[in-house]
Design a protein around this motif. Sequence first.
Motif, PDB file in Angstrom:
ATOM      1  N   GLU A 190     -25.619   9.461  13.826  1.00 30.67           N
ATOM      2  CA  GLU A 190     -25.146   8.552  12.786  1.00 30.67           C
ATOM      3  C   GLU A 190     -23.624   8.413  12.818  1.00 30.67           C
ATOM      4  OE1 GLU A 190     -25.082   5.725  10.014  1.00 30.67           O
ATOM      5  OE2 GLU A 190     -26.827   6.494  11.107  1.00 30.67           O
ATOM      6  N   ALA A 191     -22.916   9.503  13.062  1.00 32.74           N
ATOM      7  CA  ALA A 191     -21.457   9.429  13.187  1.00 32.74           C
ATOM      8  C   ALA A 191     -21.079   8.571  14.392  1.00 32.74           C
ATOM      9  CB  ALA A 191     -20.868  10.830  13.329  1.00 32.74           C
ATOM     10  N   ALA A 192     -21.826   8.720  15.492  1.00 26.74           N
ATOM     11  CA  ALA A 192     -21.579   7.888  16.675  1.00 26.74           C
ATOM     12  C   ALA A 192     -21.778   6.413  16.339  1.00 26.74           C
ATOM     13  CB  ALA A 192     -22.504   8.313  17.813  1.00 26.74           C
ATOM     14  N   ARG A 193     -22.841   6.096  15.594  1.00 26.36           N
ATOM     15  CA  ARG A 193     -23.129   4.703  15.217  1.00 26.36           C
ATOM     16  C   ARG A 193     -21.986   4.127  14.382  1.00 26.36           C
ATOM     17  NH1 ARG A 193     -27.243   1.234  14.672  1.00 26.36           N
ATOM     18  NH2 ARG A 193     -28.651   2.683  15.704  1.00 26.36           N
ATOM     19  N   MET A 194     -21.488   4.906  13.412  1.00 25.24           N
ATOM     20  CA  MET A 194     -20.395   4.414  12.570  1.00 25.24           C
ATOM     21  C   MET A 194     -19.129   4.187  13.388  1.00 25.24           C
ATOM     22  SD  MET A 194     -20.721   6.268   8.842  1.00 25.24           S
ATOM     23  CE  MET A 194     -21.003   7.945   9.384  1.00 25.24           C
ATOM     24  N   GLY A 195     -18.855   5.096  14.326  1.00 32.67           N
ATOM     25  CA  GLY A 195     -17.673   4.944  15.166  1.00 32.67           C
ATOM     26  C   GLY A 195     -17.746   3.689  16.019  1.00 32.67           C
ATOM     27  N   LEU A 196     -18.903   3.417  16.603  1.00 31.22           N
ATOM     28  CA  LEU A 196     -19.052   2.214  17.420  1.00 31.22           C
ATOM     29  C   LEU A 196     -19.059   0.948  16.557  1.00 31.22           C
ATOM     30  CD1 LEU A 196     -19.722   4.300  19.674  1.00 31.22           C
ATOM     31  CD2 LEU A 196     -21.308   2.594  20.587  1.00 31.22           C
ATOM     32  N   ALA A 197     -19.576   1.048  15.324  1.00 31.90           N
ATOM     33  CA  ALA A 197     -19.541  -0.102  14.410  1.00 31.90           C
ATOM     34  C   ALA A 197     -18.099  -0.469  14.076  1.00 31.90           C
ATOM     35  CB  ALA A 197     -20.322   0.222  13.136  1.00 31.90           C
ATOM     36  N   LEU A 198     -17.249   0.536  13.887  1.00 33.30           N
ATOM     37  CA  LEU A 198     -15.832   0.270  13.629  1.00 33.30           C
ATOM     38  C   LEU A 198     -15.181  -0.416  14.823  1.00 33.30           C
ATOM     39  CD1 LEU A 198     -14.732   3.597  11.891  1.00 33.30           C
ATOM     40  CD2 LEU A 198     -14.430   1.302  10.935  1.00 33.30           C
ATOM     41  N   ALA A 199     -15.443   0.103  16.026  1.00 32.10           N
ATOM     42  CA  ALA A 199     -14.831  -0.463  17.230  1.00 32.10           C
ATOM     43  C   ALA A 199     -15.326  -1.877  17.487  1.00 32.10           C
ATOM     44  CB  ALA A 199     -15.121   0.426  18.433  1.00 32.10           C
ATOM     45  N   ALA A 200     -16.592  -2.146  17.176  1.00 34.83           N
ATOM     46  CA  ALA A 200     -17.183  -3.468  17.450  1.00 34.83           C
ATOM     47  C   ALA A 200     -16.538  -4.557  16.613  1.00 34.83           C
ATOM     48  CB  ALA A 200     -18.685  -3.426  17.206  1.00 34.83           C
ATOM     49  N   ARG A 201     -15.891  -4.195  15.486  1.00 40.51           N
ATOM     50  CA  ARG A 201     -15.294  -5.202  14.598  1.00 40.51           C
ATOM     51  C   ARG A 201     -14.026  -5.826  15.177  1.00 40.51           C
ATOM     52  NH1 ARG A 201     -14.624  -3.027   8.585  1.00 40.51           N
ATOM     53  NH2 ARG A 201     -12.929  -1.901   9.618  1.00 40.51           N
ATOM     54  N   ALA A 202     -13.388  -5.149  16.118  1.00 40.09           N
ATOM     55  CA  ALA A 202     -12.153  -5.686  16.700  1.00 40.09           C
ATOM     56  C   ALA A 202     -12.446  -7.013  17.401  1.00 40.09           C
ATOM     57  CB  ALA A 202     -11.567  -4.675  17.682  1.00 40.09           C
ATOM     58  N   LYS A 203     -11.424  -7.852  17.516  1.00 36.80           N
ATOM     59  CA  LYS A 203     -11.611  -9.178  18.114  1.00 36.80           C
ATOM     60  C   LYS A 203     -10.778  -9.330  19.380  1.00 36.80           C
ATOM     61  CE  LYS A 203     -12.697 -11.434  13.710  1.00 36.80           C
ATOM     62  NZ  LYS A 203     -12.315 -12.474  12.731  1.00 36.80           N
ATOM     63  N   ASP A 204     -11.304 -10.124  20.313  1.00 38.73           N
ATOM     64  CA  ASP A 204     -10.562 -10.394  21.537  1.00 38.73           C
ATOM     65  C   ASP A 204      -9.599 -11.560  21.316  1.00 38.73           C
ATOM     66  OD1 ASP A 204     -12.083 -12.730  21.628  1.00 38.73           O
ATOM     67  OD2 ASP A 204     -13.458 -11.970  23.171  1.00 38.73           O
ATOM     68  N   GLY A 205      -8.934 -11.981  22.390  1.00 37.27           N
ATOM     69  CA  GLY A 205      -7.943 -13.033  22.274  1.00 37.27           C
ATOM     70  C   GLY A 205      -8.516 -14.375  21.861  1.00 37.27           C
ATOM     71  N   ALA A 206      -9.839 -14.533  22.025  1.00 39.75           N
ATOM     72  CA  ALA A 206     -10.484 -15.787  21.635  1.00 39.75           C
ATOM     73  C   ALA A 206     -11.012 -15.727  20.212  1.00 39.75           C
ATOM     74  CB  ALA A 206     -11.618 -16.110  22.598  1.00 39.75           C
ATOM     75  N   GLY A 207     -10.748 -14.618  19.512  1.00 41.03           N
ATOM     76  CA  GLY A 207     -11.178 -14.492  18.128  1.00 41.03           C
ATOM     77  C   GLY A 207     -12.610 -14.038  17.950  1.00 41.03           C
ATOM     78  N   ARG A 208     -13.252 -13.584  19.029  1.00 45.77           N
ATOM     79  CA  ARG A 208     -14.632 -13.109  18.940  1.00 45.77           C
ATOM     80  C   ARG A 208     -14.652 -11.600  18.745  1.00 45.77           C
ATOM     81  NH1 ARG A 208     -15.686 -16.352  24.362  1.00 45.77           N
ATOM     82  NH2 ARG A 208     -14.245 -14.691  24.941  1.00 45.77           N
ATOM     83  N   VAL A 209     -15.590 -11.111  17.949  1.00 46.82           N
ATOM     84  CA  VAL A 209     -15.737  -9.664  17.801  1.00 46.82           C
ATOM     85  C   VAL A 209     -16.209  -9.088  19.133  1.00 46.82           C
ATOM     86  CG1 VAL A 209     -16.183  -9.724  15.324  1.00 46.82           C
ATOM     87  CG2 VAL A 209     -18.103  -9.913  16.936  1.00 46.82           C
ATOM     88  N   LEU A 210     -15.890  -7.823  19.363  1.00 47.10           N
ATOM     89  CA  LEU A 210     -16.223  -7.206  20.649  1.00 47.10           C
ATOM     90  C   LEU A 210     -17.720  -7.097  20.870  1.00 47.10           C
ATOM     91  CD1 LEU A 210     -13.596  -4.324  20.980  1.00 47.10           C
ATOM     92  CD2 LEU A 210     -13.434  -6.730  21.649  1.00 47.10           C
ATOM     93  N   ALA A 211     -18.468  -6.916  19.802  1.00 47.36           N
ATOM     94  CA  ALA A 211     -19.923  -6.813  19.920  1.00 47.36           C
ATOM     95  C   ALA A 211     -20.534  -7.129  18.566  1.00 47.36           C
ATOM     96  CB  ALA A 211     -20.338  -5.420  20.373  1.00 47.36           C
ATOM     97  N   GLN A 212     -21.773  -7.620  18.589  1.00 46.71           N
ATOM     98  CA  GLN A 212     -22.468  -7.979  17.354  1.00 46.71           C
ATOM     99  C   GLN A 212     -23.098  -6.764  16.679  1.00 46.71           C
ATOM    100  OE1 GLN A 212     -22.403 -10.970  15.926  1.00 46.71           O
ATOM    101  NE2 GLN A 212     -21.131 -11.766  17.609  1.00 46.71           N
ATOM    102  N   SER A 213     -23.193  -5.654  17.399  1.00 46.12           N
ATOM    103  CA  SER A 213     -23.834  -4.464  16.828  1.00 46.12           C
ATOM    104  C   SER A 213     -23.352  -3.233  17.579  1.00 46.12           C
ATOM    105  CB  SER A 213     -25.355  -4.569  16.967  1.00 46.12           C
ATOM    106  OG  SER A 213     -25.728  -4.518  18.347  1.00 46.12           O
TER     107      SER A 213
END
Length: 667
Positions: A447-470
């Motif tokens: 669960e801690a791993a899931r929360m950590g990856l959820a935080l990282a997935a929120r970041a956006k690339d130069g095109a304004g897209r989130v890094l991952a949907q989940s």
Amino acid sequence: MATHYLLGIDTGGTYTDAALFDEGKGVVAKAKALTTRHDLAVGISGAVDAVIEKAGIPVSAISLVSLSTTLATNALVEGQGGRSGLVMIGFGPEDLKRDGLETALGTDPVVFLPGGHNVHGHENPLDLEPLRTALPELGTSVSSFAVAGYFAVRNPEHEIRVRDFLRQHTHLPVTCSHELSSKLGGPRRALTTLLNSRLVSMIDRLVGSCERFLETRGIHAPMMVVRGDGALISASEAKVRPIETILSGPAASLVGARYLTGLDNAVVSDIGGTTTDVAVLEDGRPRLDADGAVVGGYRTMVEAVAMRTFGLGGDSEVRINDRGLEARFTLGPRRFLPLSLLSKAHGDVVTAALERQLRTAHVGRHDGRFAVRTGVPDRLASGLQPQEQALFDRIGNEPVPLDQLLSTTPQKATLDRLVARGLVHIAGITPSDAMHVLGRQGQWDAEAARMGLALAARAKDGAGRVLAQSPEELAEKIVAQLTRQSCEVILGACLMDDGVSGVDARESTEIDRALRRAAGIVRFGVTLDRPLVGLGASAPVYYPAIADMLSAPSAIPDDADVANAIGAVVGQVRASVTVFVTSPDEGIFVVNGAGVSVRLTSQEESFALARARAEKAALEQARLNGADEPVVDLRAEVDAPEIEGSRKLIEARFIATASGRPRIAAE
């Protein structure tokens, strides 16, 4: 008939492994404990106690203990070790500039003595007076001595006289160069001897603490240590020649791979938490580095496996470059504590901080990262600068989120210095966390791993897209990157072993197209000429995809997670001795090595004496190294070109290698 159990121990960067082995049944039990870098004996006791409990055997049934360790390797890489006094016999100050000796020496003292020998073993008079003059100051400022004599491999008499003089007057450990190598090349032999002498006290502490732990548990069995070439050496000899244990862990993994798979020819890739080690098995033996092992930037004269080590493992830092139109992922070379492991140890402190960060609307640059002390003794934190001490004081034994710890940019550099000193761990998302999110690993807190990856997935690339949907999508991307980088390092290591230069597997367009199986009029392919053996606790979850990308058959043995510990007990004791014959004048033959120099008038008699000396010395050394009933193999190399119609002996080398299984405790 009583069963003899063999106990193998391996101290790795993340885990200490223990395996109980029976030569008839194979692996009886295995266990792991987290490596305790501040005191390796703690991790060793955790793994050994667990494996004995699992096996349910009396400790009296253990008849051999064998240890593989990365301690010597790490110490040389990190520039650690005691202060040593170097005594050079027959050399001058200009010789320090060769083979990196001056750089390695640093501020350690050196004394030059007249003396030494020539290529035929004839001496120049030895003068001990400069050493006698320097000794009052030297004896109180160094913890050991290294002695290197000119052509000492041909005649070690002067090294022995200096060694005996130092021992008599200082009672400090002394290493002689002829004890470590029979190869010519004085400055590099001196460098190897210097590094060995610095390691003596460190390996003595490790082996001693392990021996004391075994004694407290009532385990009374011979103790061996794995050498860098995969052979075994008695613990007492390892204390005297600790440099032979460099690359001990990787060598043990190769021996374990050979035993577990039965493959004579293979590429072996061992993934740990911090690194991936790649080496080649050739005809059932590890391929050795012909020029001597390179550790910490220094080329030594130590025979060791030709191992390529890369900063890529299950605990590698996930670095995300989100500045381009499409985000790019790279792994390593830094090791992070996985969030899943940190949370297992510290629970609510970690999950509460991750939940707080997930509730915020904006993405923080330090989201999902923590600092925690490594637990080393306070004395190792001495000498910190005021800003380092202030930051260190704010980091306790409980994890601190970086968004609460760091308020200015310079503090990040300060934190990095504390990490480099081994005082602080940084925790963050790693491939191990990605595997927990995907359900392919489950030993820590998913669960801690899931929360950590959820935080990282929120970041956006130069095109304004989130890094991952989940978190799952990001986890797949991280694992895919580990697969790709693993293929690149394996190919890079194999190309180096093949002597192919000018091809960088990370940059090559052709290799990129081959690994991606890109369509085109020209199709590129790449593979290995032998199976890929995957080792390490996470090998079963990573290596099938890696082998598939390389179009190579894979072999992942059942006990891949403790291959090093198995390799530590199934190996052979081996000792090699070289005796030389030269001809300084017509009809005169000089025998050097394994004893005093002897001049003869018969080539046949000199060759016979050299053979007998080499065989006897190899058998004696093998028994000293811990072999029970060694057998000897002898080969000769004779350089005798034909000059003006007659053969002229330049040099003959008689190389005896004695090998055998280690002796075990008597019933």
